[in-house]
Scaffold this motif. Structure first.
Motif, mmCIF file in Angstrom:
data_model
loop_
_atom_site.group_PDB
_atom_site.id
_atom_site.type_symbol
_atom_site.label_atom_id
_atom_site.label_comp_id
_atom_site.label_asym_id
_atom_site.label_seq_id
_atom_site.Cartn_x
_atom_site.Cartn_y
_atom_site.Cartn_z
ATOM 1 N N LYS A 180 -0.929 7.921 6.758
ATOM 2 C CA LYS A 180 -0.483 6.575 7.136
ATOM 3 C C LYS A 180 -1.098 6.136 8.449
ATOM 4 O O LYS A 180 -1.612 5.011 8.575
ATOM 5 C CB LYS A 180 1.050 6.539 7.219
ATOM 6 N N LEU A 232 3.109 -0.704 4.276
ATOM 7 C CA LEU A 232 2.394 0.540 4.001
ATOM 8 C C LEU A 232 3.424 1.655 3.956
ATOM 9 O O LEU A 232 4.086 1.939 4.956
ATOM 10 C CB LEU A 232 1.347 0.808 5.083
ATOM 11 N N LEU A 261 0.854 -1.179 0.000
ATOM 12 C CA LEU A 261 0.000 0.000 0.000
ATOM 13 C C LEU A 261 0.897 1.238 0.000
ATOM 14 O O LEU A 261 1.898 1.276 0.717
ATOM 15 C CB LEU A 261 -0.906 0.038 1.238
ATOM 16 N N CYS A 308 0.676 5.587 0.192
ATOM 17 C CA CYS A 308 -0.200 6.725 0.484
ATOM 18 C C CYS A 308 0.624 8.006 0.546
ATOM 19 O O CYS A 308 1.859 7.987 0.544
ATOM 20 C CB CYS A 308 -0.945 6.512 1.796
ATOM 21 N N TYR A 359 -8.954 -1.480 6.436
ATOM 22 C CA TYR A 359 -7.569 -1.221 6.034
ATOM 23 C C TYR A 359 -6.574 -1.849 7.016
ATOM 24 O O TYR A 359 -5.552 -2.407 6.603
ATOM 25 C CB TYR A 359 -7.318 0.280 5.905
ATOM 26 N N VAL A 418 -0.603 -3.783 5.608
ATOM 27 C CA VAL A 418 -0.577 -2.943 6.810
ATOM 28 C C VAL A 418 0.000 -3.724 7.980
ATOM 29 O O VAL A 418 0.860 -3.229 8.724
ATOM 30 C CB VAL A 418 -1.989 -2.414 7.137
ATOM 31 N N ILE A 430 -4.804 5.322 8.037
ATOM 32 C CA ILE A 430 -5.038 4.031 7.385
ATOM 33 C C ILE A 430 -4.832 2.886 8.374
ATOM 34 O O ILE A 430 -5.623 1.936 8.434
ATOM 35 C CB ILE A 430 -4.107 3.869 6.171
ATOM 36 N N LYS A 431 -3.795 2.981 9.174
ATOM 37 C CA LYS A 431 -3.465 1.907 10.124
ATOM 38 C C LYS A 431 -4.537 1.737 11.202
ATOM 39 O O LYS A 431 -4.594 0.697 11.865
ATOM 40 C CB LYS A 431 -2.111 2.199 10.777
#
Length: 318
Positions: free
Chosen positions: A266, A286, A257, A259, A275, A281, A269-270
């Motif tokens: 970041k 990521l 992934l 971003c 996600y 991840v 998303i985590k």
């Protein structure tokens, strides 16, 4: 508590959606952008005369080298700096933040609704805009007898090269434009030579996520092509455009992934449902990138491909 959380999410996600709008504008394909960079160039008594077609198939005529330029797009501003013509730049948008010196130039407002009165006040010899520039804005500037050239790249690197060369022609910087394009091509060929023959891991590029929708770069987008050039396979190649869904993403479960390094993306998303369940991840795959090198179709897209390749195939860029 819920309202507070919603406000935090909006602060993090809305800038991403704004970036999505800009990406779409800069990545739109204009079928009229077919004229080569040298159409209509010639000399007059001043030693300079240019006639060319812009991306709206409008004929742009300049009988003297422009000394005062207004840029209405971040990628246009970056091109002007790359051509060494930044001393002629008297206006730029709020989004024009690279290179750092660009911030010292007077702003004419937002990219989608620039201050027309301010532009007129700056008395530019030419205004250079991208596809997000509205016909209403164009009409107002033309009524004020201000020259406007609108350039947008098609969905490939040749379109970007052509745009840079056309702007070089317009600004009497043809050799500089040629050198910029040559350097970009050399960087791309370097990346291709490094990743040639390697296995292509699946890559998902995160534009938007969570409560405000899932957005990425479908198979027909410019960034999707960049992922391919960098030695990856776009995990979202099953769609066109920008909209995606978490169900498909979980099913694909991509290897990597990527971003934006801005907006705390970041961390968001985590900690977002769905996600945070992705293998990438969980396994530390990521990665962040300066998305401006991907979003803005200008000289730095070659750097963007290189940075993507370093993420996707770090083993060959040690």
């Amino acid at each position: 508590m819920r309202n507070k959380r919603s406000m935090i999410l909006k602060r993090k996600i809305l800038p991403l959606l704004t970036a999505l709008i800009l990406i779409f504008a800069f990545s739109s394909c204009n079928k009229n952008n077919k004229n080569g960079p040298t159409d209509g160039a010639g000399d007059n008594n001043n030693g300079y005369s240019v006639t060319l077609k812009d991306s709206y198939d409008r004929e742009v005529n300049l009988d003297k080298e422009p000394e005062r330029i207004v840029s209405v797009a971040p990628n246009i501003t970056e091109i002007i700096f790359a051509l060494g013509k930044q001393d002629k730049l008297v206006g730029r948008t709020d989004f024009c933040d690279y290179p750092e010196e660009a911030k010292n130039i007077e702003s004419i407002g937002n990219i989608d609704q620039p201050n027309v009165e301010k532009i007129v006040e700056l008395q530019p010899d030419v205004v250079i805009a991208s596809s997000i520039f509205t016909k209403e804005m164009l009409q107002k500037l033309e009524e004020a007898n201000i020259k406007v050239a609108i350039f947008q790249a098609e969905k490939d690197f040749e379109g970007v090269y052509n745009m840079i060369e056309k702007i070089g022609l317009l600004l009497n910087a043809r050799e500089e434009a040629k050198n910029v394009v040559t350097e970009m091509k050399e960087k791309i060929e370097f990346v291709k030579s490094k990743v040639d023959g390697l296995e292509k891991p699946s890559v998902y590029y995160v534009l938007g996520y969570g409560e405000f929708g899932d957005y990425t770069t479908g198979r027909d987008t410019f960034i999707s092509r960049m992922i391919g050039m960098a030695g990856g396979k776009n995990a979202a190649d099953d769609v066109e455009g920008w909209k995606y869904n978490i169900e498909s993403l979980l099913e694909k479960d991509p290897d990597i992934l990527i971003c934006s390094k801005y907006y705390d993306t970041k961390e968001g998303i985590k900690n977002t449902d769905g996600y945070k369940e992705l293998s990438a991840v969980k396994n530390g795959k990521l990665f962040e990138i300066d998305n401006n090198m991907l979003d803005r179709q200008g000289p730095r897209i070659a750097d963007g491909v290189l940075e993507l390749a370093k993420i996707i195939h770090p083993e060959v860029f040690k």
